[in-house]
Design an enzyme around this catalytic site. Structure first.
Site, PDB file in Angstrom:
ATOM      1  N   CYS C 132       0.901  -3.145 -11.612  1.00  0.00           N
ATOM      2  CA  CYS C 132       0.327  -3.831 -10.453  1.00  0.00           C
ATOM      3  C   CYS C 132       0.639  -5.320 -10.551  1.00  0.00           C
ATOM      4  CB  CYS C 132      -1.183  -3.644 -10.379  1.00  0.00           C
ATOM      5  SG  CYS C 132      -1.876  -4.539  -8.965  1.00  0.00           S
ATOM      6  N   GLY C 245       9.092   4.146  -2.528  1.00  0.00           N
ATOM      7  CA  GLY C 245       9.587   2.861  -2.065  1.00  0.00           C
ATOM      8  C   GLY C 245      10.235   2.941  -0.704  1.00  0.00           C
TER       9      GLY C 245
HETATM   10  C1  LIG Z   1      -1.777  -2.017   0.300  1.00  0.00           C
HETATM   11  C2  LIG Z   1      -1.198  -1.388  -0.926  1.00  0.00           C
HETATM   12  C3  LIG Z   1      -1.994  -1.105  -2.014  1.00  0.00           C
HETATM   13  C4  LIG Z   1      -1.483  -0.529  -3.162  1.00  0.00           C
HETATM   14  N1  LIG Z   1      -2.292  -0.238  -4.212  1.00  0.00           N
HETATM   15  C5  LIG Z   1      -1.796   0.385  -5.304  1.00  0.00           C
HETATM   16  C6  LIG Z   1      -2.638   0.777  -6.358  1.00  0.00           C
HETATM   17  O1  LIG Z   1      -3.841   0.591  -6.329  1.00  0.00           O
HETATM   18  N2  LIG Z   1      -2.074   1.384  -7.448  1.00  0.00           N
HETATM   19  C7  LIG Z   1      -0.744   1.639  -7.524  1.00  0.00           C
HETATM   20  O2  LIG Z   1      -0.285   2.210  -8.505  1.00  0.00           O
HETATM   21  N3  LIG Z   1       0.093   1.291  -6.511  1.00  0.00           N
HETATM   22  C8  LIG Z   1      -0.407   0.679  -5.408  1.00  0.00           C
HETATM   23  N4  LIG Z   1       0.434   0.333  -4.376  1.00  0.00           N
HETATM   24  C9  LIG Z   1       1.873   0.599  -4.493  1.00  0.00           C
HETATM   25  C10 LIG Z   1       2.271   1.897  -3.782  1.00  0.00           C
HETATM   26  O3  LIG Z   1       1.658   3.009  -4.356  1.00  0.00           O
HETATM   27  C11 LIG Z   1       3.796   2.069  -3.786  1.00  0.00           C
HETATM   28  O4  LIG Z   1       4.229   2.151  -5.118  1.00  0.00           O
HETATM   29  C12 LIG Z   1       4.512   0.930  -3.106  1.00  0.00           C
HETATM   30  O5  LIG Z   1       3.801   0.521  -1.964  1.00  0.00           O
HETATM   31  C13 LIG Z   1       5.940   1.277  -2.695  1.00  0.00           C
HETATM   32  O6  LIG Z   1       5.965   2.348  -1.788  1.00  0.00           O
HETATM   33  P1  LIG Z   1       6.054   2.148  -0.175  1.00  0.00           P
HETATM   34  O7  LIG Z   1       7.212   1.243   0.082  1.00  0.00           O
HETATM   35  O8  LIG Z   1       6.234   3.527   0.369  1.00  0.00           O
HETATM   36  O9  LIG Z   1       4.785   1.537   0.238  1.00  0.00           O
HETATM   37  C14 LIG Z   1      -0.092  -0.249  -3.218  1.00  0.00           C
HETATM   38  C15 LIG Z   1       0.709  -0.522  -2.124  1.00  0.00           C
HETATM   39  C16 LIG Z   1       0.187  -1.083  -0.984  1.00  0.00           C
HETATM   40  C17 LIG Z   1       1.100  -1.381   0.166  1.00  0.00           C
END
Ligand SMILES: Cc1cc2nc3c(=O)[nH]c(=O)nc-3n(C[C@H](O)[C@H](O)[C@H](O)COP(=O)(O)O)c2cc1C
Ligand SMILES: Cc1cc2nc3c(=O)[nH]c(=O)nc-3n(C[C@H](O)[C@H](O)[C@H](O)COP(=O)(O)OP(=O)(O)OC[C@H]3O[C@@H](n4cnc5c(N)ncnc54)[C@H](O)[C@@H]3O)c2cc1C
Ligand SMILES: Cc1cc2nc3c(=O)[nH]c(=O)nc-3n(C[C@H](O)[C@H](O)[C@H](O)COP(=O)(O)OP(=O)(O)OC[C@H]3O[C@@H](n4cnc5c(N)ncnc54)[C@H](O)[C@@H]3O)c2cc1C
Ligand SMILES: Cc1cc2nc3c(=O)[nH]c(=O)nc-3n(C[C@H](O)[C@H](O)[C@H](O)COP(=O)(O)O)c2cc1C
Ligand code: FES
Ligand code: FES
Lengths: 305, 250, 305, 250
Positions: C132, C245
């Site tokens: 994170c 991603g």
């Molecule tokens: C608003 C938000 C909150 C997130 N919170 C977490 C989290 O609490 N733990 C975690 O492992 N990843 C968290 N992520 C990361 C996502 O799980 C993911 O790895 C990342 O957004 C990339 O994928 P995407 O492009 O489909 O969003 C968060 C992402 C977003 C956008």
């Protein structure tokens, strides 16, 4: 208010304004000069030059991605000799600073390139590309290794008294460590960032969309990452930074200056609007006027956190 | 090479999936030649990021026509333009067809939307005889305005020969003196490759208009190389898009 | 052709299809269940849980960027205790695999969390968030350090026989080194990628657009980077990968599977289309049908290079 | 909460920079209440990425109205919709105003485009008396259809009091029994803050409709926190956007 002062000083490098054209996105200036006034911008960074000419990678070399593009040109370039003979004469006539970008696969090649090009009066500064993601030798093997970046900086430093700018790879967790070593070894500035490693595949042929498999991601998609890298360097190392990554207009340029860039480079945007650099210069002026900024240099690193 | 803001004068769906766009372009229109292309910004914002390249289809007074296929997001957006919209166009780009060579009959070979540059080419060659071979999936994909002496082939035989355009060409070329013709080809790569082999084997003059994904369209990104027989790369946007069939490796 | 087999096996973890919802983008499932059938997807990865509740970062927490968004939520969550009492009852009723994502600021906290949650039958697997970018303690201090990632994997491995998935940071030059250490220390899979560090500034106030200054970049902008990371792991380490991603639709999901992902997670896309995961499941089926693919698992890593 | 594809029934520029959009929404329209909002996909592609939140302005039969300001790229695209276009809308979201509390007079305080939710609120309160205070930059920014008993203020004095809407409110509220009124506020943060202080100091019932950048709009991203007086965060999209003025820290 008197005329706004757009000049920028980076060590011994004086720029008439902070807008530069990024390496690999303007060739050697000829073609783009049909669209834009190269005398109006701060400077041009030439396409990476290597000691010998390079054909570059086989096609397909580019693909569009969401708000970005991947390229794997593979440092196609005419080589030092032809560069001096055929490209410098055009560049010499310009009233813009010429920064010569150099790429190499070995330490010796960097040294040799700088040694040869150091004699060219029209070249005001060197940008050392240690961060091309699209070649097998050198490239990120250098750029992602702080020891190599130090060694390369140290070595080219010995060859020239002209300003040395080292172009850093963003594919590292702590870019400021690289900026620090550049400073330590006598580099005058860093530019950040080069492209990020990315790929794209065709879901029917299952083949990579670019022949080289991976390419470098550029364009607006990477702007938030580039800004964070510039800010990280600014907050930890006292070295001038040239900001690069996804700059599409004057607002983006200002944003980079606020987080710490002394000057900026426009890359991918040239492909879409080859006159964008001139428009950015105008935009910077207008912004300064509207914000009552007398010297644009006062913007650099003026973030409020 | 000019950047010009052009007003859309008309846009219509002329065939299933094929659109004809007419823009007012006082500057580019006076310079454009057959085989050259323009790089068009299909939206007013940064999506999609890159311009899209299209052949100059036709020029009439100060207007340029583009004929295009809806392919992906970019061409879809372009097809949604309305009369009066402003479209940002860079052109004319690349080198056109060479029509000053010594030949009597121009043989135009088009595959699908590869027909796009041929109406202007036809218009340009007032003192040559012209034969056109036009292959497409089926009759729904054929748009043949401003062409001359057309022979058709379709995959389903819905019009003309059932088969491909190279077969069509081979059948019909028998009667011509191969020394006095020049072939101009434009279409998908497999077709161009077949055409190249045919022309080179028979020692017929032949120029091919190539495509490539492009970032800039005017020689600054190096994104569009094509290998030449002397083992070098040329740029499709700047050194082409028209190449002599003997010069390149497809 | 008989019914297409969408099941995926990741070590001892069996998924009825490869579509998972990413941590932090679906809370604990309740809200999104109003829009989409959670029984139809492969599984849910819950919002990162820490030992104690966390308020998260002050606003502004998010900002849109070109084809992406930055977030600095700061791991706001209810804490292990409330999670068990108030959130698990809803999750238990679902016919989807529940993967519990755990975040911590110390090694001990990771261990403690897994120890407590290991007793919950409804939790099928753990995803260990070592990446994170939006918290001061832990986060990327762990995620960008291969020794820490090894130590954390090793330690939580001792606490549970349930599958352990380690969620990797993309902010490193060689993500495969991290995948390797996860494998060595007994992890069952890795998920890649978490967000990339980015920022955005207001050019008039000169303040960061998110209060935390930097945030994590997600969305289509990062897809090329994520694909390259998955491919890099696939080509060098023999460990199942969950691809994440910028996945917006079934085509993106297929692209990730081709470069090596056994399953995929949908994050940001849920915000725009909360039913997207169901649509992806349908799309995968259609694609397999059209391509004559009997078992979707045969797609995994089927790239042609 | 529903995802609904809605047909644009009309869209017009009602004032300088202010647009009124009417969509056919058989589902959301039957559920929406004053103070709730919808999250609208302003384009058919991934640009811009996120939806844009807008208050429900008015509901009539099966139609929902949105009143919006052109602010940036998203609202610009929305303003270009044409009759017959399909717009993807999620709603109704959040909690509306609480009109069931014990009060006689509803005092509606709007700053600029913050007026958006008040026509539906006005329509909802058939058995209350209503006074509206509406402040804007100048008369060119005022759109006051479906409001009652309006008092105006403008920055330039082009209509009503020259000054801000809080001043206007203070002047006019003197004659009312503070125990029998409830204030409903919507507008820019500085205005809401001033309104909150005024209401709390005078112990007047007051609800404020807040804004925040939002990613999801329904509680899954945690992107829209607002601090509460008990030192916690609530979510503007899910726990709001309407909050009691005593509950939150602005
Ligand atoms: C608003 C938000 C909150 C997130 N919170 C977490 C989290 O609490 N733990 C975690 O492992 N990843 C968290 N992520 C990361 C996502 O799980 C993911 O790895 C990342 O957004 C990339 O994928 P995407 O492009 O489909 O969003 C968060 C992402 C977003 C956008
Ligand atoms: C010199 C030249 C002339 C052309 N003339 C015409 C013409 O007259 N009429 C016509 O219909 N098409 C023509 N094309 C092809 C046209 O450029 C593509 O169909 C168009 O770019 C597709 O964009 P898209 O966003 O709809 O498709 P997408 O597939 O979504 O585009 C994705 C990316 O791939 C590129 N791309 C996809 N297909 C092609 C292609 N065939 N050639 C080059 N780039 C491609 C796009 O430019 C974009 O960068 C020409 C191409 C070139 C290079
Ligand atoms: C619950 C709620 C109800 C709203 N009701 C209305 C309404 O009825 N009429 C109206 O005109 N506006 C309303 N807004 C504000 C409206 O959402 C923004 O004006 C709009 O999102 C701006 O988008 P843009 O792309 O044009 O601007 P940009 O500034 O380009 O947007 C950039 C990003 O910031 C966000 N953003 C910018 N301004 C605001 C804002 N004021 N509030 C929330 N997010 C913002 C955008 O959503 C986007 O994510 C409301 C906001 C909320 C939260
Ligand atoms: C097609 C292309 C070619 C490039 N070639 C070089 C190069 O030769 N040397 C170099 O240092 N950077 C090269 N770059 C990187 C750019 O100079 C710049 O760092 C990067 O594109 C990010 O900026 P942008 O987002 O504005 O394009 C190239 C970029 C592109 C898109
Ligand atoms: S498209 Fe850029 S060089 Fe040809
Ligand atoms: S906007 Fe996502 S939780 Fe409120």
């Amino acid at each position: 208010m008197s005329e706004i002062d757009l000049t920028i000083t980076i060590g011994s490098l004086k720029l008439k304004n902070p807008v530069l054209l990024a390496s690999g996105t303007v060739g050697y200036g000829n073609e783009i000069s049909e669209f834009t006034d190269l005398n109006k911008i701060g400077g041009i960074v030439t396409k990476s030059i290597s000691l010998k000419p390079r054909k570059g990678n086989p096609p397909q070399r580019i693909v569009e991605t969401p708000s970005g593009m991947l390229n794997a040109i593979g440092l196609a370039n005419v080589g030092v000799e032809t560069f001096i003979k055929e490209k410098i004469p055009f560049l010499e006539k310009l009233n813009a600073t010429i920064i010569c970008n150099i790429a190499a696969s070995t330490l010796e090649e960097y040294i040799e390139c700088v040694r040869i090009l150091n004699n060219e009066n029209s070249i005001t500064a060197f940008e050392i590309n240690v961060s091309c993601p699209n070649v097998k030798d050198g490239g990120l093997i250098f750029g992602n290794d702080v020891l190599w970046v130090g060694k390369i900086t140290e070595s080219v430093r010995k060859e020239t008294s002209k300003p040395i700018i080292v172009k850093l790879s963003p594919n590292v967790p702590k870019i400021s460590e690289f900026a620090l070593v550049v400073k330590k070894e006598g580099g005058d500035a860093v530019s950040a960032i080069n492209t990020l490693v990315g790929t794209a595949f065709d879901i029917y042929t299952r083949k990579p969309k670019i022949k080289n498999v991976t390419g470098g991601l550029s364009g607006p998609a990477i702007k938030p990452i580039a800004l964070a890298k510039v800010l990280e360097i600014k907050r930890t190392v006292d070295i001038p930074i040239i900001g690069i990554g996804g700059i599409m207009n004057w607002k983006d340029a200002i944003e980079f200056m606020i987080v710490g860039a002394s000057a900026i480079q426009v890359g991918t945007a040239n492909f879409i609007n080859p006159n964008v650099s001139n428009e950015i210069v105008d935009g910077l002026k207008e912004y300064c006027k509207s914000q009552n900024i007398q010297n644009i240099s006062s913007l650099v690193g003026s973030y409020v956190i | 090479m000019i950047i010009e803001k052009c007003i859309v004068q008309s846009i219509e769906k002329v065939k299933s999936n094929i659109f004809l766009l007419k823009v007012l372009s006082p500057n580019i229109s006076t310079k454009g030649k057959a085989g050259q292309f323009c790089n068009i910004k299909v939206s007013e914002n940064d999506f999609p990021l890159l311009r899209r390249p299209f052949s100059i289809h036709y020029i009439e007074n100060e207007s340029i026509y583009f004929l295009f296929d809806v392919h992906g997001e970019g061409t879809n957006l372009l097809s949604q333009k309305k009369i009066g919209d402003i479209v940002d166009i860079i052109g004319p780009l690349g080198n056109g067809f060479n029509i000053n060579e010594d030949f009597e009959t121009a043989v135009l070979v088009a595959g699908g939307i590869g027909v796009a540059p041929f109406p202007l080419l036809t218009k340009s060659m007032v003192n040559k005889s012209i034969i056109t071979f036009y292959g497409a999936r089926n009759s729904e994909y054929i748009y043949d305005k401003n062409l001359l002496n057309i022979n058709y082939s379709t995959d389903d035989g819905s019009i003309g020969l059932k088969g491909n355009v190279i077969d069509l060409l081979k059948i019909n070329l028998k009667n011509l003196d191969k020394q006095k013709i020049k072939i101009f080809g434009c279409g998908p790569s497999p077709m161009l490759k077949a055409l190249q082999i045919f022309a080179n084997e028979n020692n017929i003059k032949c120029e091919l208009a190539l495509e490539s994904v492009m970032a800039c369209g005017f020689g600054i990104c190096q994104g569009c190389p094509i290998e030449t027989v002397d083992n070098n790369y040329k740029l499709i946007c700047k050194d082409g898009p028209v190449f002599d069939a003997k010069e390149i490796i497809l």
